[in-house]
Structures are given as C-alpha cells and as structure tokens.
Design a protein around this motif. Structure first.
Motif: not given
Length: 308
Positions: A274-285
C-alpha cells in the motif's frame, strides 16, 4: 443540594449535549486545521478522506446526546466446593438505533458493592439519593430473589449513569472493562494472540459506548488489537485497526503512541503493498523535530506494559 441528574427515564439517560450545526463544524474544522499547522501538528490536508470522516465523527461524538440502556437479562448460580454465589450478566446497549454490537459481561454482587464503595470516596454528596441494593439474610439463591436483584442492579447502574461525574469516572468504566482487560493482556504477553484478541475486541465495544466523552481511552485497546492481528499475520485487519486509532492519536497529540503506531503502519503498509509515503513523511518529521518526543519502544513493547 443541586444534583446532576440529567434524565427522567430510568432506563435511558441523555447527556443533553448539543449537536453542532454545519456552519459550526466548518468553522471548527478551519480552526483546528490552522492551529495544528501553526503548531507543527497535522493538518486536514495530510489526512485521507476516510481519516477525515473518522476524525469528524469523533468530534461530533463529543457534542452528541449519549443514550445508553443497561440490562441484566440473566443470572446464574456458581456452586463450588467451598463457595456459592450468583453472577449477573450485564449488557450495555446504545439506544436511539438498533445496536448490533452487544456484548455481555458477568459480575458478582461483590463487584457492584466494590464499585459503590469506590464511588462514594469521590462522589458521596452526589450519590446521597442512590441506594445500593442490599443482600438479604436468607433466600439469596431463590429464583424470586435473584430476579428482584437483577432488576434492582439494572436500575442502580442507570441511576449511576445519570450522574455526569460518575459516568465519566475511571471507577465506573473500570467496572465494565477491568476484569476482561487484565486476562486479555496476560494472554497477549504469553503469545496467545487469538484468545487475547477475542477479549480485547469485546472490551473495545464497551469502551466505545462508555467513553464517548474521552475518545483517547480506546487508543491502548486498539493498539493492543493491532499487535494481536499483526502477530496472527492478519496484516490487512491490523492496518485498518491502526488507521482507526491514528486520527485520535494525532488530534490529542498522544506522542507516546504516535511514533510507534506510525512505524507499525508503515511496516504493515509495505507488507501489503500500500502507498505509505504520507505516513513515512509524518514519521520522519516527528523524528527530525527538535521538540518532538518520539518513543523509542515498538508498539508491541508499549502495549505489553499495560496491566503489568
């Protein structure tokens, strides 16, 4: 003495909290979006449509009338070698529409008595007109007396719930959930995930009905359910459970859970393709934020600390 009795129906209790109008919701959405962006938190733009819908359902629940019915439809006698007692089946029903999620718990008279004594420590003035049904000297196991007590205990719970201070208390919620939560977490720690999941899902139904005033109370249970589903390799269900918990974690800034939950969702998303780019970005932030407090524990490590 002013009492906080909020309903005249002995079975259905209305919290009488107003439902916000559409213009108010629109204004509230703009305020939350702008304030969270200013504080470096989440904005509405980083949520999916499903998450936004869930988020606003949680917001509206805080203003919606809360109506619950309590029922004790049956009781049974436990006759053991050195003891004999009655357990009462307690059901919490959401009124106003058909409640398809009904779960039953069993409580002894001593559990009701313990609840009453615990509540009196904090709310003796508010509870001066509420009488705890008493035991009889004889005939406690007769069919007639058990039937009478079922009705009396049902009405007792309804009276308690009519008091705002009581129904929002930890003791009241604990009465309905603690006996099921503790063994569920013990099973989870022991790796018996199927049985743990069964108990946790039962408790979640009760928590969602009884804790509409505080949506954060269900977050630990949802996270524990996710851990069980993931370890049972039901990745899709685990991912959906995590997405269900995430809007509340974001909204109330539950930083203890936010980092571990995002990490779990990212891993599950990759497993499911599944696309999780937004979740990954949020975690990185979160991890890169100088003011962020990201838990170093995994979600499972966080969960197993409950009820230790």
């Amino acid at each position: 003495m002013e009492e906080d009795l909020e309903a005249h129906d002995p079975k259905a209790v209305d919290a009488k909290e107003e439902v916000s109008s559409a213009p108010e919701r629109s204004s509230l959405q703009q305020e939350i979006s702008s304030s969270n962006e200013a504080e470096g938190g989440f904005s509405a733009s980083c949520l999916t449509t499903a998450e936004l819908q869930q988020h606003w359902r949680a917001v509206k629940r805080e203003f919606r009338s809360v109506k619950l019915l309590f029922d004790i439809p049956t009781a049974r006698i436990i006759d053991q070698t050195f003891t004999k007692y009655v357990v009462y089946q307690v059901v919490v029903i959401r009124s106003g529409s058909y409640d398809c999620e009904r779960v039953a718990i069993e409580r002894r008279y001593s559990d009701f008595l313990h609840l009453h004594q615990e509540l009196l420590l904090d709310f003796s003035a508010e509870m001066e007109d509420i009488v705890m049904p008493r035991k009889k000297i004889r005939g406690n196991f007769s069919e007639e007396n058990i039937a009478e007590r079922r009705v009396a205990l049902r009405d007792y719970l309804t009276q308690l719930y009519s008091l705002r201070c009581v129904r929002k208390s930890q003791a009241f919620l604990k009465f309905f959930t603690h006996k099921e939560l503790k063994p569920a977490y013990d099973l989870l720690r022991g790796g018996r995930f199927s049985r743990a999941l069964e108990g946790l899902q039962k408790v979640l139904v009760l928590q969602e009905k009884l804790s509409s005033h505080n949506p954060t109370l269900v977050v630990p249970t949802l996270c524990a359910i996710l851990v069980c589903q993931r370890d049972l390799e039901d990745f899709d269900a685990a991912f959906q459970t995590g997405r269900r918990a995430l809007p509340t974690v974001r909204r109330y800034e539950l930083q203890q859970y936010q980092g571990p939950l995002l990490e779990a969702l990212v891993d599950l998303g990759y497993s499911l393709g599944l696309p999780v780019a937004q979740l990954q970005d949020e975690l990185t932030r979160m991890q890169d934020s100088p003011n962020g407090q990201v838990s170093e524990m995994t979600l499972k490590e966080l969960v197993v600390q409950e009820f230790v």
